[in-house]
Write a protein that holds these residues in place. Structure first.
Motif, short mmCIF file in Angstrom:
data_model
loop_
_atom_site.label_atom_id
_atom_site.label_comp_id
_atom_site.label_asym_id
_atom_site.label_seq_id
_atom_site.Cartn_x
_atom_site.Cartn_y
_atom_site.Cartn_z
N ASP A 325 10.56 -5.07 -9.40
CA ASP A 325 11.29 -6.37 -9.26
C ASP A 325 12.67 -6.42 -9.61
OD1 ASP A 325 9.79 -5.83 -10.85
OD2 ASP A 325 10.33 -8.33 -12.23
N GLU A 348 6.40 -0.22 4.08
CA GLU A 348 5.71 -1.71 3.98
C GLU A 348 5.81 -2.06 2.29
OE1 GLU A 348 6.35 -4.17 6.03
OE2 GLU A 348 7.15 -3.52 7.88
N ILE A 349 4.86 -1.13 1.75
CA ILE A 349 4.94 -1.03 0.49
C ILE A 349 6.08 -1.29 -0.28
CG2 ILE A 349 3.71 -0.85 -1.53
CD1 ILE A 349 1.57 1.15 0.19
N ARG A 351 9.05 -2.68 1.10
CA ARG A 351 9.40 -4.19 1.35
C ARG A 351 8.38 -4.87 0.51
NH1 ARG A 351 8.38 -5.96 7.71
NH2 ARG A 351 10.45 -7.26 7.42
N LYS A 352 7.74 -4.91 0.41
CA LYS A 352 7.14 -6.17 -0.26
C LYS A 352 7.05 -6.13 -1.81
CE LYS A 352 3.18 -6.29 2.57
NZ LYS A 352 1.24 -6.28 3.12
N GLN A 353 7.80 -4.83 -2.83
CA GLN A 353 7.68 -4.75 -4.38
C GLN A 353 8.98 -5.21 -4.05
OE1 GLN A 353 5.76 -4.02 -6.13
NE2 GLN A 353 4.11 -4.70 -4.40
N TYR A 360 15.86 -4.55 7.06
CA TYR A 360 14.52 -4.12 7.41
C TYR A 360 14.90 -3.82 9.23
CZ TYR A 360 9.95 -2.12 8.28
OH TYR A 360 9.49 -0.52 8.59
#
Length: 397
Positions: A325, A348-349, A351-353, A360
């Motif tokens: 973050d 994807e993991i 990308r969420k973090q 993308y």
């Protein structure tokens, strides 16, 4: 898997004895050239800089000065790779293409490869401490030194980064551990993004499960350097994989494609002969082990030295997790469905973090694999237009 590996090793040994030790004169022309030679051959004689990191590693950085006034573009390579990787497609390689357009292109070598096997005090041939680094040190020490060099030389306030594989991991380390550098990157174009290794298929996932055994074996055998030019395995790899037909079969179909995804139309046998003398370019064993740890421990964290050593280094029995973050630089993620090393699920993991993903792309070419981004025969058709979108947005000439 082990049957296939045993068969590969047996054939390798037999074939190596038959062909003997080839000299560099047996390599195709581009296989004999270093990064300076390749860039010069394709119209952009580079300027070389030797930058010294805070912990005193000496890194070779190359500049292909463009004619425009755009923000400088910095390329960073992947695991066991070097700046050669970005130039091997000649006139259609991405750095040459961008330099032809007028961009100010910079190519970075991180520690431990054929161009950065150097330190002010440590001897890589006799001091194991030289090889005590992973992508963490590359992100924490190498990138700041290289970025500062580029910005000081150009007078720019920030740069555009284009990374491949590990060349992206180091930016996540940088942004997390040295957040003041986030503002110095106006966008990171992340090709085959590497952070999480949770969903890789075999053989990589199988090897990751054996991480404790491999770590102990490397320690017991005092193996520190991984496939460098001066190592026996590195020399065999370069020479054997360059042999017409046999090298492509053993090294392409036998080793490369199972790990990164098969795409033989983009990595044709003739090109493979030029590629093999350049890759692998060498690194430390623990650099590979760090990635395997991520897959084994299912967490993107600093290197796990074992609870006792961790306590001394980190003041904790567990290595610290990277705080993604804090990576606030704009990032464009380029993923591919056929990438067996940087899987779509793992991207994807990531990308969420990440807090600032600005683009993308799941590559429309369904069989695009992990290395097509840098070695693909027709990457200029299915990849470069999307990179140009980011350049036009963040780095107009």
């Amino acid at each position: 898997m082990w049957t296939s590996l045993s068969l590969w090793l047996t054939v390798t040994i037999i074939t190596t004895k038959q062909i003997g030790y080839m000299s560099t004169e047996d390599f195709p022309e581009d296989g004999e050239l270093d990064s300076i030679g390749l860039a010069t051959k394709y119209g952009h004689p580079p300027i070389q800089y030797n930058v010294i990191t805070e912990d005193e590693y000496i890194l070779a950085v190359y500049r292909l000065p463009g004619k425009g006034n755009g923000t400088p573009i910095l390329f960073t390579h992947g695991l066991m790779d070097s700046t050669d990787t970005f130039l091997m497609r000649g006139n259609t390689s991405l750095p040459i293409t961008l330099a032809n357009k007028g961009y100010d292109v910079w190519l970075a070598n991180t520690r431990g490869n054929r161009y950065t096997r150097s330190h002010r005090h440590l001897d890589p041939d006799t001091d194991p401490a030289f090889w005590n680094f992973t992508f963490h040190e590359m992100g924490y020490y190498d990138l700041p030194a290289i970025i500062d060099l580029v910005l000081n030389e150009t007078g720019a306030k920030n740069l555009t980064a284009i990374g491949h594989s590990q060349g992206n991991t180091v930016y996540y380390v940088l942004g997390s551990e040295r957040p003041e550098y986030n503002s110095k990157v106006n966008v990171l174009i992340a090709l085959a993004p590497m952070a999480y290794v949770h969903n890789t298929p075999p053989p990589v996932s199988t090897i990751a499960k054996l991480t404790p055994i491999i770590t102990k074996l490397a320690k017991d055998l005092n193996i520190y350097e991984l496939l460098g030019d001066t190592t026996v395995l590195g020399q065999i790899s370069h020479k054997l994989c360059s042999v017409p037909v046999i090298g492509y079969t053993l090294c392409g179909y036998g080793l490369l494609y199972p790990s990164v995804g098969s795409d033989p139309t983009e990595l044709e046998p003739e090109f493979f002969q030029n590629l093999a003398p350049h890759y692998p370019g060498g690194s430390s064993v623990v650099s590979l082990l760090h990635y395997l740890q991520v897959g084994y421990r299912k967490t993107f964290a600093q290197y796990d030295h074992g609870s006792e050593t961790n306590q001394k280094i980190y003041n904790s029995s567990e290595p610290p997790v990277y705080q993604l973050d804090r990576v606030t630089m704009p990032i464009a993620l380029f993923a591919a469905a056929n990438d067996r090393f940087s899987s779509v699920a793992d991207v994807e993991i990531l990308r969420k973090q990440l807090p600032n993903v600005v683009y993308y792309l799941l590559n429309p070419r369904l069989i695009c694999n992990h290395v097509d981004y840098v070695w693909g025969r027709t990457a200029s058709n299915y990849l470069y237009p999307h990179i140009n979108i980011m350049l036009n947005r963040y780095n107009p000439l």
